[in-house]
Design a protein around this motif. Structure first.
Motif, short mmCIF file in Angstrom:
data_model
loop_
_atom_site.label_atom_id
_atom_site.label_comp_id
_atom_site.label_asym_id
_atom_site.label_seq_id
_atom_site.Cartn_x
_atom_site.Cartn_y
_atom_site.Cartn_z
N ASP A 4 3.05 14.40 -9.17
CA ASP A 4 4.07 15.45 -9.27
C ASP A 4 4.52 15.60 -10.71
O ASP A 4 4.67 16.72 -11.22
N ASP B 181 0.84 -1.21 0.00
CA ASP B 181 0.00 0.00 0.00
C ASP B 181 0.87 1.25 0.00
O ASP B 181 0.58 2.23 -0.70
N ASP B 182 1.95 1.24 0.80
CA ASP B 182 2.85 2.39 0.86
C ASP B 182 3.49 2.64 -0.50
O ASP B 182 3.62 3.78 -0.94
N ILE B 183 3.90 1.57 -1.17
CA ILE B 183 4.53 1.70 -2.49
C ILE B 183 3.53 2.30 -3.47
O ILE B 183 3.85 3.21 -4.23
N GLN B 184 2.30 1.82 -3.44
CA GLN B 184 1.27 2.36 -4.33
C GLN B 184 1.04 3.84 -4.06
O GLN B 184 0.96 4.64 -4.99
N ASP B 185 0.96 4.20 -2.78
CA ASP B 185 0.76 5.61 -2.41
C ASP B 185 1.91 6.46 -2.92
O ASP B 185 1.72 7.55 -3.45
N THR B 186 3.13 5.94 -2.76
CA THR B 186 4.32 6.68 -3.20
C THR B 186 4.28 6.89 -4.71
O THR B 186 4.53 7.99 -5.19
N TRP B 187 3.93 5.86 -5.44
CA TRP B 187 3.89 5.99 -6.91
C TRP B 187 2.80 6.96 -7.34
O TRP B 187 2.97 7.69 -8.31
N GLN B 188 1.70 6.97 -6.62
CA GLN B 188 0.63 7.91 -6.97
C GLN B 188 1.11 9.35 -6.76
O GLN B 188 0.83 10.23 -7.57
N VAL B 189 1.85 9.58 -5.67
CA VAL B 189 2.37 10.92 -5.38
C VAL B 189 3.38 11.30 -6.46
O VAL B 189 3.34 12.39 -7.01
N VAL B 190 4.30 10.39 -6.79
CA VAL B 190 5.32 10.66 -7.80
C VAL B 190 4.63 10.95 -9.14
O VAL B 190 4.98 11.89 -9.84
#
Length: 55
Positions: A50, A38-47
């Motif tokens: 941006d 879930d954290d990885i998915q959230d990070t990719w969504q933020v990236v």
């Protein structure tokens, strides 16, 4: 059926408790892996968002 005189009840009880502990440990690990995913998915969504803003 297991005859009660062939296997001590204490051994069976200990084995069942150990099995439950292992299952609980595996569930905990599975939850951690899920959380990391879930954290990885959230990070990719933020990236991704941006990059979209910058472009």
């Amino acid at each position: 059926m297991i005859k009660s005189d062939s296997v001590p009840v204490d051994e069976v009880t200990a084995a069942v408790k150990a099995l439950h502990a292992n299952v609980a440990t595996l569930r905990g690990l599975a939850q951690q892996v899920s959380d990391i995913g879930d954290d990885i998915q959230d990070t990719w969504q933020v990236v991704g968002s941006d990059d979209a803003m910058a472009g």
